[in-house]
Design an enzyme around this catalytic site. Sequence first.
Site, PDB file in Angstrom:
ATOM      1  CG  ASN A 118      -2.045   1.038   1.052  1.00  0.00           C
ATOM      2  OD1 ASN A 118      -1.914   2.297   1.073  1.00  0.00           O
ATOM      3  ND2 ASN A 118      -3.293   0.612   0.474  1.00  0.00           N
ATOM      4  CG  HIS A 135     -10.247  15.584  -4.934  1.00  0.00           C
ATOM      5  ND1 HIS A 135      -8.939  15.063  -5.709  1.00  0.00           N
ATOM      6  CD2 HIS A 135     -10.388  14.502  -3.888  1.00  0.00           C
ATOM      7  CE1 HIS A 135      -8.699  14.052  -5.176  1.00  0.00           C
ATOM      8  NE2 HIS A 135      -9.167  13.639  -4.157  1.00  0.00           N
ATOM      9  CG  HIS A 136      -9.765  20.096  -0.362  1.00  0.00           C
ATOM     10  ND1 HIS A 136     -10.465  20.597   0.826  1.00  0.00           N
ATOM     11  CD2 HIS A 136      -9.968  21.074  -1.312  1.00  0.00           C
ATOM     12  CE1 HIS A 136     -11.052  21.683   0.337  1.00  0.00           C
ATOM     13  NE2 HIS A 136     -10.500  21.997  -0.761  1.00  0.00           N
ATOM     14  CD  GLU A 137      -4.732  12.666  -1.955  1.00  0.00           C
ATOM     15  OE1 GLU A 137      -5.633  12.090  -2.044  1.00  0.00           O
ATOM     16  OE2 GLU A 137      -3.871  12.602  -1.017  1.00  0.00           O
ATOM     17  CD  GLU A 192      -6.750   7.849   0.291  1.00  0.00           C
ATOM     18  OE1 GLU A 192      -7.098   9.101   0.662  1.00  0.00           O
ATOM     19  OE2 GLU A 192      -7.075   7.139  -0.907  1.00  0.00           O
ATOM     20  CD  GLU A 200     -10.405   4.814  -0.125  1.00  0.00           C
ATOM     21  OE1 GLU A 200     -10.437   4.500  -1.214  1.00  0.00           O
ATOM     22  OE2 GLU A 200      -9.511   5.530   0.475  1.00  0.00           O
ATOM     23  CD  GLU A 255      -8.723   3.633  -4.414  1.00  0.00           C
ATOM     24  OE1 GLU A 255      -8.759   4.636  -5.081  1.00  0.00           O
ATOM     25  OE2 GLU A 255      -8.364   3.481  -3.217  1.00  0.00           O
TER      26      GLU A 255
END
Lengths: 714, 714
Positions: free
Chosen positions: A203, A423-425, A494, A512, A518
């Site tokens: 991962n 979207h905030h990665e 995450e 998630e 995915e």
Amino acid sequence: MNKLRNLLLGWSGRHGVLLFCCLVWSAARAEEIQSPNKQLTLSVVLQEGGVPTYSLTYKGKPVLKPGKLGLELKNTTSLTSGFSVANTQRRTFDESWQPVWGEVKTIRNHYNELALTLTQAQTNRTMLVRFRLFDDGLGFRYEFPRQKDLDYFTVKEEKTQFALTGDHKAFWLPGDYDTQEYSTVTSNLSEVRGRMKAAVTPNASQKTFSDTGVQTPLMLKRNQDGLYLNIHEAALMDYSTMHLELDDKNFVLESHLTPDAVGDKGNLQTPCQSPWRTVIVSDKAADILTSKLVLNLNEPTKFKDVSWIKPVKYVGVWWEMITGKSTWSYTNMDNIKLDSVDYKTVKPNGTHAANTAHVKEYIDFAAKHGFDAVLVEGWNTGWEDWFGKHKDYVFDFVTPYPDFNVPELQQYAAGKNVKIIMHHETSGSVRNYERHLDSAFQFMNKYGYNAVKTGYVGDIVPLGHRHYDQWMVNHYNFVLEKAAQHKIMVNGHEAVRPTGLSRTYPNLIGNEAARGTEYESFGGNNADHTTILPFTRLIGGPMDYTPGIFQTRISAYNPQNNSFVHSTLVRQLALYVTMYSPLQMAADLPETYNKYLDAFQFIKDVAVDWDDTKVLEAEPGDYITYARKAKGKSSWFVGSTCDEQGRTSKINLSFLEPGKKYVATIYADAKDAHYEKNPMAYQIRKLNVTSKSKLTQYCAPGGGYAISLVEAGR
Amino acid sequence: MNKLRNLLLGWSGRHGVLLFCCLVWSAARAEEIQSPNKQLTLSVVLQEGGVPTYSLTYKGKPVLKPGKLGLELKNTTSLTSGFSVANTQRRTFDESWQPVWGEVKTIRNHYNELALTLTQAQTNRTMLVRFRLFDDGLGFRYEFPRQKDLDYFTVKEEKTQFALTGDHKAFWLPGDYDTQEYSTVTSNLSEVRGRMKAAVTPNASQKTFSDTGVQTPLMLKRNQDGLYLNIHEAALMDYSTMHLELDDKNFVLESHLTPDAVGDKGNLQTPCQSPWRTVIVSDKAADILTSKLVLNLNEPTKFKDVSWIKPVKYVGVWWEMITGKSTWSYTNMDNIKLDSVDYKTVKPNGTHAANTAHVKEYIDFAAKHGFDAVLVEGWNTGWEDWFGKHKDYVFDFVTPYPDFNVPELQQYAAGKNVKIIMHHETSGSVRNYERHLDSAFQFMNKYGYNAVKTGYVGDIVPLGHRHYDQWMVNHYNFVLEKAAQHKIMVNGHEAVRPTGLSRTYPNLIGNEAARGTEYESFGGNNADHTTILPFTRLIGGPMDYTPGIFQTRISAYNPQNNSFVHSTLVRQLALYVTMYSPLQMAADLPETYNKYLDAFQFIKDVAVDWDDTKVLEAEPGDYITYARKAKGKSSWFVGSTCDEQGRTSKINLSFLEPGKKYVATIYADAKDAHYEKNPMAYQIRKLNVTSKSKLTQYCAPGGGYAISLVEAGR
């Protein structure tokens, strides 16, 4: 009398404390409560040395043997022994409440409570253990009142035991401080050690801690009598996330908290408490699925206005990047510095999906088919080198790529009554996210965004922190509170696994925290994956599983990608019912849905908020069949998912309102359908049904079925 | 040829790389430059194995023997050997610039530069070492251009050597990742190891790393010829703070960076560079004090408007808490939770200094005597349990105690043309500070505050970080940038030692970063302390030393406190001249100043910004005498400080403008004055003087003198 004397000396002799015998005797006495329906009995006993223990029976049979309670502290006497019972309180609580969104309209919170005040004479400290016994299980937590001799303390380890009665069948993930994105292993507990190595698949960020460490929610089934057990935690706030360490000789599970950068497992200040430790128990698998114990153990929301929180059905610019058909990044540069790149002067890669024209296509599709929103990933600068670099200033969350026109898209979407999901990665760079949080949320308010998908891919920066340590748990909740101030809904990827916090923060509409769809593009999920998740991951709260993949061969989008979706097309429909979430994505590409509009109709029709839920069939790892009644409507929806074996489902429709007629539209696997060999073969048929109808329905291997039930004439 | 072959094989043989001989020969050639005045000569040589080294001579004598250069990297080939010189560039730079505030009006930045581009064939990497040789010393740094084979990298250790010519006399502090608040030890380098243990006195947060680790700025004096050397760094940004590890057999100092929570010493992304490593050299001690090398190596400010940055002379609600006369906290509760305390309902302790009425007294005093501002500490909620608890949410920086009326005091102070200086103690809880930074600065803007004293007392929270690691260095600069956006000046206490950054961020008007006056109340500073600090701590930038303590017996304020100020009263006046800072406090209590108004007149008169500065006498650890000309005025001020021996100072006033007449007001120790036995005995006399005058002035043990020189008739 010698034994008593030894007992006394064992924990107080060194300090010359002479205790009153009555305290010692009280220590030996069992305190008991029963669940409201009297099927569960909890017994709490102070063992020799003043060690608190608890045990649990169900219908007269032991479920948990005496397990120890307590916490090991750093640099001071631990809260594990030397206790006396200073006070015992019992009460009954029975109340119903209505969630902002949920599987049912009304939730009953009914329990008998036992609160033991324990004093540790040696240290002059007090700790309270509060047990709540519901019909569906047990919750308990440690409470630390404000007191002179316990103000600030550091947890070295929590020492809560779950003492099983033997070697149960378990549905487990490797214990890990950073990820839950593993495939579930189904094995006896005695086999965990032997299967751990193979279970730990790679991962982007991971840190396992033991050959027998597993995660929660842990689903267990007792081999001898089929009793079901589920162990998790509720209301995880300002505390470190719990894993379970298995003693595979004695089949005792013990809490194992996530350490911080210096190995500590929690910094607490009284008054405070641990999260609830939860054990759901039933001899029916369905009861595990319908349990609201975890939600009930969370605090009611403090939000006065919740009108801005709404379930969301959405499509998104996402799957095409996941499959490798297009890219998040606008250029093919590597190694960029955010403030020194002039994107207007560099060469675009031509594969950037989040461009204005393409997003408009998604908006058009969403509007045409009645979706609430379009998620757009890759809209902002920084995606060229966002991943795996432990980069601090990785995104600023407000600067679009030059081909993504924020105001133009805002206007376009609003004109079609569609929202764009932000979207905030963060790439795990948490300080950077917090530094930009206010401006990022102000940007969202300014441009009409009301929901954000957050992401924490990769190691937490600065290194030393873990996705599940107290510092990060505190961060996720900080984001939820800040978001609420801006009336923003959050879907955290995450992030830590949910623990029912959506009762308190109903703007947490998704998480998630497990292996989602995915992975079907990253090698695939097991065919039984979605027959397990509702018993494990979903016990804590809804999952943004992103179902709805119709084109199950990833190579159709990206010839280099040999992965395939381990599900029939029809089962992808069933997931909208079996994988409860107020946030549901139709994850495939519009071009694909346009080819299968008859099947797509189910996704358009299915509700995302419910007045009622029934589990018609359930066995973890094998099959699950749900029926749910749409919020405020008479329609019902049924979803059924099974494992790689296939099966024939037999249900009756007695959940329908007696006397009413319904039109059932059944989306079924074709006879020759198979999740690998022939996944996209399906049949749709219509039937007139009533509450007296029964249905026998074939499910292909890795398949299932979906049914909409609409009142006739509506 | 065998030797050449071995050399080749030594660093490239394993990879089978065949090098051109010309590269190898270039490695052996020395590259040299001289300082503009030709007194310093730098020589750079690639030693065997392609190891870069440099050496330095002063007036033909070696100052630094060949010392290695390079960085050890994590998980990849280090940048320490295997280099060839790919390119050499020389240039001369000569420019003058005017600081926003400073010791002189104009600073000349004049150097000869040598930039070596080094390539590491084995890795296809390039590193540049840039040397700047000034008349007063050397600066050099590593530069890492953007390149394919070096994008992101982690520093395991920087391996920069300063190879001394022998066992020098050193003025050193124990190397520590968290504090510089130690008393300077004066000893030969060979004695460091033996004296380390005693040198490490307790601090609220500390982490030493070696028996021979010392801090910078490190002041050295060569025993055989009295040459002075000072080693420090300039422009510390997004990099870890450097300490020096002493090899006490060979007298080589080597860089030792501050590690982060996982032991890494820096995460870098090309293009980037290290801070400058600086070596100031002279045979005159005074030249060390007047060197502007560290400032010159910082970048010019990018601030377009600097009109809001102004030197500040201030009083404050501070010393009374430091002495224990009053308290920061409003109540005597311990263990509070910030959001759950209702201060309006709890009992005040009656000792809270920062109350509206009392602050008004300070404002009155400041206004009456011409001070710019009043610092108020303890104004905000949370002081009850702020310290030593590793508490996360310790302050919110916007909530006053109920007895501190923010708008009322704003109005009151504004009416008297006095500013209130904000105080942000973070207790080391850095995430909490960053979370509140915007609202805290908005609060300051709203209520008319234009300067903040920040504090980082105690361990950094979350644990694992160090006051001087890259993450924290990045934090301090983040605060400076945010503050500048709000036009706020910053005085950082317990932050990293300054490295000339005030050139780039002129709103950094002060730092503590050493043992300040507060320690006079915590047991005392050595009598020679202020004869050393200008050679050490102040090389990096101004210090908020907070002088001006007239009542040297702390027991006068707090009978329980037996500490005393290790200085005569008069020397406290001298410090306003000898301890350069654009931010100067008159730290004692108004009630005390009112008793000694004749001496206090010097503090009222003395400037805080200067057009010119002369060092009239100087010997580290013994004495320093400065003369400074007030900014935009004809007045001069002289300050002299000496060690516990006392002395007679002989100066001439040739710095005065020839032909002009001045009235000198001389504040001198009485004949029987002594820093311990009779500290408050002083004499004030007036003289008429000119540039031809000479002065002989007695300085008591731990004493000194102060002189104001005002043009006659002005």
